[in-house]
Design a protein around this motif. Structure first.
Motif, PDB file in Angstrom:
ATOM      1  N   ASP A 109       0.862  -1.180   0.000  1.00 12.10           N
ATOM      2  CA  ASP A 109       0.000   0.000   0.000  1.00 12.10           C
ATOM      3  C   ASP A 109       0.896   1.227   0.000  1.00 12.10           C
ATOM      4  OD1 ASP A 109      -1.780   2.057   0.445  1.00 12.10           O
ATOM      5  OD2 ASP A 109      -2.612   1.250   2.299  1.00 12.10           O
ATOM      6  N   ASP A 110       0.860   2.019  -1.103  1.00 12.29           N
ATOM      7  CA  ASP A 110       1.734   3.198  -1.172  1.00 12.29           C
ATOM      8  C   ASP A 110       1.026   4.482  -0.733  1.00 12.29           C
ATOM      9  OD1 ASP A 110       0.196   4.207  -3.319  1.00 12.29           O
ATOM     10  OD2 ASP A 110       1.523   3.388  -4.837  1.00 12.29           O
ATOM     11  N   GLY A 111      -0.184   4.348  -0.194  1.00 13.81           N
ATOM     12  CA  GLY A 111      -0.943   5.504   0.263  1.00 13.81           C
ATOM     13  C   GLY A 111      -1.950   6.003  -0.742  1.00 13.81           C
ATOM     14  N   VAL A 112      -1.769   5.672  -2.006  1.00 19.43           N
ATOM     15  CA  VAL A 112      -2.707   6.030  -3.069  1.00 19.43           C
ATOM     16  C   VAL A 112      -3.240   4.775  -3.759  1.00 19.43           C
ATOM     17  CG1 VAL A 112      -2.996   7.275  -5.262  1.00 19.43           C
ATOM     18  CG2 VAL A 112      -1.593   8.266  -3.439  1.00 19.43           C
ATOM     19  N   LEU A 113      -2.345   3.809  -3.983  1.00 16.68           N
ATOM     20  CA  LEU A 113      -2.687   2.584  -4.693  1.00 16.68           C
ATOM     21  C   LEU A 113      -2.250   1.368  -3.897  1.00 16.68           C
ATOM     22  CD1 LEU A 113      -1.329   3.703  -8.178  1.00 16.68           C
ATOM     23  CD2 LEU A 113      -3.748   3.577  -7.550  1.00 16.68           C
ATOM     24  N   VAL A 114      -2.924   0.251  -4.155  1.00 17.46           N
ATOM     25  CA  VAL A 114      -2.513  -1.046  -3.617  1.00 17.46           C
ATOM     26  C   VAL A 114      -1.952  -1.869  -4.766  1.00 17.46           C
ATOM     27  CG1 VAL A 114      -3.334  -3.234  -2.653  1.00 17.46           C
ATOM     28  CG2 VAL A 114      -4.100  -1.071  -1.663  1.00 17.46           C
ATOM     29  N   TRP A 115      -0.788  -2.466  -4.536  1.00 14.46           N
ATOM     30  CA  TRP A 115      -0.106  -3.299  -5.515  1.00 14.46           C
ATOM     31  C   TRP A 115      -0.076  -4.744  -5.018  1.00 14.46           C
ATOM     32  CZ3 TRP A 115       3.178  -0.816  -9.473  1.00 14.46           C
ATOM     33  CH2 TRP A 115       3.214   0.588  -9.383  1.00 14.46           C
ATOM     34  N   VAL A 116       0.024  -5.698  -5.938  1.00 19.76           N
ATOM     35  CA  VAL A 116       0.186  -7.097  -5.594  1.00 19.76           C
ATOM     36  C   VAL A 116       1.303  -7.672  -6.455  1.00 19.76           C
ATOM     37  CG1 VAL A 116      -1.549  -7.880  -7.262  1.00 19.76           C
ATOM     38  CG2 VAL A 116      -1.012  -9.300  -5.269  1.00 19.76           C
ATOM     39  N   ARG A 117       2.092  -8.566  -5.855  1.00 14.60           N
ATOM     40  CA  ARG A 117       3.204  -9.174  -6.592  1.00 14.60           C
ATOM     41  C   ARG A 117       2.826 -10.588  -7.009  1.00 14.60           C
ATOM     42  NH1 ARG A 117       8.622 -10.022  -3.512  1.00 14.60           N
ATOM     43  NH2 ARG A 117       8.117 -12.246  -3.652  1.00 14.60           N
ATOM     44  N   LEU A 118       2.860 -10.814  -8.318  1.00 16.23           N
ATOM     45  CA  LEU A 118       2.519 -12.115  -8.897  1.00 16.23           C
ATOM     46  C   LEU A 118       3.733 -12.635  -9.646  1.00 16.23           C
ATOM     47  CD1 LEU A 118      -1.019 -11.209 -10.303  1.00 16.23           C
ATOM     48  CD2 LEU A 118      -0.483 -12.318  -8.113  1.00 16.23           C
ATOM     49  N   ASP A 119       4.558 -13.414  -8.955  1.00 16.84           N
ATOM     50  CA  ASP A 119       5.825 -13.846  -9.530  1.00 16.84           C
ATOM     51  C   ASP A 119       5.629 -14.800 -10.703  1.00 16.84           C
ATOM     52  OD1 ASP A 119       7.202 -12.300  -7.715  1.00 16.84           O
ATOM     53  OD2 ASP A 119       7.452 -13.942  -6.269  1.00 16.84           O
TER      54      ASP A 119
ATOM     55  N   ALA B 273       3.963  15.441  -1.154  1.00 13.17           N
ATOM     56  CA  ALA B 273       3.782  14.923   0.205  1.00 13.17           C
ATOM     57  C   ALA B 273       2.306  14.737   0.523  1.00 13.17           C
ATOM     58  CB  ALA B 273       4.425  15.872   1.210  1.00 13.17           C
ATOM     59  N   ALA B 274       2.004  13.706   1.307  1.00  9.69           N
ATOM     60  CA  ALA B 274       0.617  13.354   1.603  1.00  9.69           C
ATOM     61  C   ALA B 274      -0.148  14.510   2.244  1.00  9.69           C
ATOM     62  CB  ALA B 274       0.579  12.132   2.514  1.00  9.69           C
TER      63      ALA B 274
ATOM     64  N   VAL C  69      -2.612  13.036  -8.653  1.00  9.25           N
ATOM     65  CA  VAL C  69      -2.137  13.500  -7.353  1.00  9.25           C
ATOM     66  C   VAL C  69      -1.769  14.979  -7.512  1.00  9.25           C
ATOM     67  CG1 VAL C  69      -0.565  13.078  -5.433  1.00  9.25           C
ATOM     68  CG2 VAL C  69      -1.228  11.185  -6.934  1.00  9.25           C
ATOM     69  N   ALA C  70      -2.664  15.851  -7.039  1.00 10.08           N
ATOM     70  CA  ALA C  70      -2.529  17.290  -7.264  1.00 10.08           C
ATOM     71  C   ALA C  70      -2.013  17.993  -6.020  1.00 10.08           C
ATOM     72  CB  ALA C  70      -3.879  17.872  -7.674  1.00 10.08           C
ATOM     73  N   ALA C  71      -1.218  19.027  -6.257  1.00  5.12           N
ATOM     74  CA  ALA C  71      -0.701  19.855  -5.160  1.00  5.12           C
ATOM     75  C   ALA C  71      -0.489  21.265  -5.675  1.00  5.12           C
ATOM     76  CB  ALA C  71       0.606  19.297  -4.613  1.00  5.12           C
ATOM     77  N   SER C  72      -0.527  22.231  -4.788  1.00  4.38           N
ATOM     78  CA  SER C  72      -0.293  23.631  -5.142  1.00  4.38           C
ATOM     79  C   SER C  72       0.051  24.399  -3.880  1.00  4.38           C
ATOM     80  CB  SER C  72      -1.538  24.239  -5.800  1.00  4.38           C
ATOM     81  OG  SER C  72      -1.360  25.624  -6.022  1.00  4.38           O
ATOM     82  N   GLU C  73       0.886  25.427  -4.052  1.00  2.00           N
ATOM     83  CA  GLU C  73       1.239  26.280  -2.920  1.00  2.00           C
ATOM     84  C   GLU C  73       0.233  27.396  -2.707  1.00  2.00           C
ATOM     85  OE1 GLU C  73       5.166  27.688  -3.579  1.00  2.00           O
ATOM     86  OE2 GLU C  73       6.120  25.722  -3.279  1.00  2.00           O
ATOM     87  N   ARG C  74      -0.747  27.528  -3.572  1.00  2.00           N
ATOM     88  CA  ARG C  74      -1.728  28.602  -3.441  1.00  2.00           C
ATOM     89  C   ARG C  74      -2.616  28.390  -2.226  1.00  2.00           C
ATOM     90  NH1 ARG C  74      -2.179  32.026  -7.728  1.00  2.00           N
ATOM     91  NH2 ARG C  74      -1.075  31.391  -9.633  1.00  2.00           N
ATOM     92  N   THR C  75      -3.014  29.511  -1.633  1.00  3.56           N
ATOM     93  CA  THR C  75      -3.859  29.467  -0.440  1.00  3.56           C
ATOM     94  C   THR C  75      -5.161  28.734  -0.713  1.00  3.56           C
ATOM     95  OG1 THR C  75      -2.927  31.575   0.275  1.00  3.56           O
ATOM     96  CG2 THR C  75      -4.979  30.862   1.336  1.00  3.56           C
ATOM     97  N   GLY C  76      -5.724  28.948  -1.900  1.00  2.68           N
ATOM     98  CA  GLY C  76      -6.993  28.315  -2.230  1.00  2.68           C
ATOM     99  C   GLY C  76      -6.920  26.805  -2.280  1.00  2.68           C
TER     100      GLY C  76
END
Length: 335
Positions: free
Chosen positions: A133-143, A161-162, A284-291
């Motif tokens: 679990d990377d915080g946004v998506l869940v991955w599974v390993r299928l060897d 950053a989260a 995954v969006a981010a901005s330094e604006r106050t809004g």
């Protein structure tokens, strides 16, 4: 189209170039099949460690199981009360019941047919798969499906950053293979032509060259259309950190550092033997604006709008990917 000034404007909207769809500059010469094909070949050669994106992190919960077929393997995923994610075969080892229709009780997966309780320790004939679990998506390993040298963790792109971001995940599926989805994203030249409702004035300013270019990326200047001729101009780069992922990252302009991750997950084949692939796209969006701080507080209302925008684009782009697969299946190579 010029990029924003170094000092951000109070309102980031700019007036986009005037012109009709048919009179914009053609991009077919720049969108050389050889350039797209070479970028795709390099992407497909990168290691994945046998990791596949399974679902949005919020889809895997503590109160009910989540099921999906990945690379022809039936899977079930759930969370324990500590929030840890787990995944295993989707068929009950007793009589084959679909565990995705079972229940989760105190962190254990319970089959509805006869009450068999399964956990991360496994059961004879039933062994969990590595999950992440990377915080946004869940991955599974299928060897077995991947056939590569396993990695301890998936290759996860760098994200804002989260505490500073709003993330939304949209999933759709089409009749194609993962490489057709990746090829679509490695053709940014189609943006203003195929998606005029979202992009305007798109211009590719940098393409990789040589057999092993460094950096291996495409760079575009583009205006994200808001309304009419009004839009937000940015510079973005496209990179492939692993063979089933294309990342678009804003490197200059409004929302610098924001990413759109397009993950292509093979599902299997349908009743006619045609492959199906899930497009799992994380914005995954981010901005330094106050809004933007207000947007984070209202993330519950913002996420559906972000998913709707992604869904609209992928309704078109899946048609592109499906067409590409159909031509390949016929032995045709356009260009």
């Amino acid at each position: 189209m010029s990029l924003p000034d170094p000092e951000p404007r109070r309102i980031p909207l700019r007036r986009m170039p005037r012109g009709t769809w048919a009179r914009q500059e053609p991009t077919w010469r720049e969108a050389a099949p050889g350039v797209i094909g070479a970028a795709l070949k390099r992407a497909l050669a990168r290691p994945s460690g046998n990791w596949y994106v399974l679902a949005a992190a919020e889809e895997v919960r503590t109160d009910r199981p989540f099921g999906r077929v990945v690379a022809g393997t039936e899977l079930v995923a759930w969370r324990t009360p500590d929030g840890a994610v787990h995944a295993g075969p989707g068929a009950c080892p007793h009589l084959g019941a679909p565990l995705c229709r079972g229940a989760v009780d105190r962190g254990r997966l319970v089959c509805r047919w006869h009450g068999l309780s399964l956990g991360s320790e496994g059961f004879p004939g039933w062994s969990p798969y590595p999950a992440h679990d990377d915080g946004v998506l869940v991955w599974v390993r299928l060897d077995r499906a991947g056939g590569e040298e396993p990695l301890e963790a998936p290759v996860v792109p760098e994200r804002p950053a989260a505490a500073l971001r709003v993330a939304a995940v949209e999933s759709m599926a089409g009749r194609c293979e993962p490489e057709d989805v990746v090829a679509n994203r490695l053709d940014p030249w189609h943006g203003s032509w195929f998606h005029p409702y979202s992009f305007v004035g798109l211009r590719v300013t940098e393409v990789p060259s040589g057999p092993d270019p460094d950096p291996d990326r495409m760079v575009v200047d583009v205006g994200f259309r808001v309304a009419g001729r009004w839009g937000v101009p940015v510079r973005a780069e496209f990179t492939c950190p692993e063979p089933r992922t294309v990342v678009m990252r804003i490197i200059e302009g409004e929302g610098e550092g924001s990413v759109v991750e397009t993950h292509a997950t093979p599902l299997g084949v349908d009743e006619r033997g045609v492959p199906r692939t899930a497009v799992i796209e994380a914005t995954v969006a981010a901005s330094e604006r106050t809004g933007f701080a207000l947007a984070r507080r209202a993330a519950g209302a913002v996420r559906p709008l972000m998913r709707m925008a992604a869904r609209r684009l992928w309704r078109d782009d899946l048609a592109y990917a499906e067409r590409r697969y159909l031509l390949r299946a016929r032995g045709c190579r356009p260009g």
